[in-house]
Design a protein around this motif. Structure first.
Motif: not given
Ligand SMILES: C[S@@+](CC[C@H](N)C(=O)[O-])C[C@H]1O[C@@H](n2cnc3c(N)ncnc32)[C@H](O)[C@@H]1O
Length: 284
Positions: A133-134, A13, A117, A139, A67, A17, A88-89
């Motif tokens: 949101d999205n 992820e 998280i 997950l 996220g 991102f 966020d990751v």
């Protein structure tokens, strides 16, 4: 304790991102005032406008933006008056989000945490609102555990609100795969299905669902960069028209499964001790 498979997912992820954020980090632009104005008096046709309407006055509220990505919503919610923690990751997304917060003069209203998280050390019973949101559809293998840790970080009775892609109509999903529209996705992500919604409902027992986006799926062709505010008047009018039709159609119970995006909202329930506490306080 996290397993090897969790670390692999987090890494995948974060890599995906990070790459997305790197495309944009050249211009650390502050939040667009036109976007803020749109959500200061939100309508109900679009999922995010509807969400802001559901949440009401945000001044002084503590929000966890789960996220948060590059902080688009973190900044918006802060401009609407909330104190927002974005988590966020993806390190690059967090870097960009916090740079944008500073460029928008929102450094004091926002706080960014780079962590998965499940591994974050969030304070217990702290947030008035848990917003995502999205993100839940990224997950799914750990949905139950994730919601449990979010519930721990939420105040008793806190609001939960998620905007998620949903697939409640298998026929429509099959048709979708016949249409050659390419979208970039991370491994394992998919829209939420009925069983996933049942898991959400376990943690948010008064869960309400509002469905959006049937004809609205065509928006991607009308707003290629996704930016409604930058589009011409004619394009915006067309997009609104599609959402007006959807709004009418998707409130009909037999039609609602045609929606591709759902706003899920409700409250973290009170434990027995918390209910007793509330009753005692009400009794003076
Ligand atoms: C589709 S993006 C949505 C970003 C943002 N909420 C928005 O609407 O612009 C999903 C985000 O979830 C983050 N994410 C995925 N798995 C995560 C995890 N386990 N913990 C924290 N963030 C995660 C990704 O890094 C990504 O930024």
């Amino acid at each position: 304790m996290a397993h090897k498979v969790d670390f692999e997912r987090w890494e995948q992820e974060a890599r995906f991102f990070d790459a997305e954020a790197s495309k944009r980090s050249v211009s650390v632009s502050p939040i667009d005032d036109r976007v803020v104005q749109r959500y200061q008096s939100p309508g109900r046709l679009f999922p995010k406008e509807y969400s802001c309407r559901v949440l009401g006055d945000l001044r002084g509220k503590r929000i966890l933006d789960v996220g948060c990505g590059e902080g688009e919503n973190t900044l918006l919610l802060a401009r609407l008056g909330a104190m927002v923690t974005g988590i966020d990751v993806s390190p690059k997304a967090i870097e960009l989000g916090s740079a944008r917060a500073k460029a928008s003069g929102l450094g004091g209203m926002t706080n960014f945490i780079c962590s998965p998280i499940a591994a974050a050390n969030l304070p217990d019973g702290y947030f008035d609102i848990i917003w995502g949101d999205n993100v839940l559809h990224h997950l799914l293998p750990v949905l139950d555990e994730t919601l449990r840790s979010l519930a721990r970080a939420a105040k008793p009775g806190a609001q939960f609100l998620f905007i998620e892609p949903t697939n409640l109509n298998p026929t429509l999903r099959r048709i979708r795969f016949l249409v050659p529209v390419h979208t970039e996705t991370t491994p394992g992500e998919r829209p939420l299905e009925r069983d996933d919604l049942a898991i959400v409902q376990r943690h948010v027992p008064d869960l309400k669902k509002r469905h959006f986006v049937f004809f609205g799926r065509l928006t991607r062709f009308l707003l290629p960069d996704g930016a409604y505010e930058n589009a011409s008047l004619a394009r915006r009018a067309l997009v609104r028209a599609l959402h007006v039709i959807d709004y009418g159609a998707l409130t009909i119970p037999s039609m609602e499964t045609l929606g591709g995006m759902t706003v899920l909202h409700g409250h973290r329930p009170l434990s027995r001790e918390e209910s007793v506490d509330v009753s005692l306080r009400a009794a003076g």
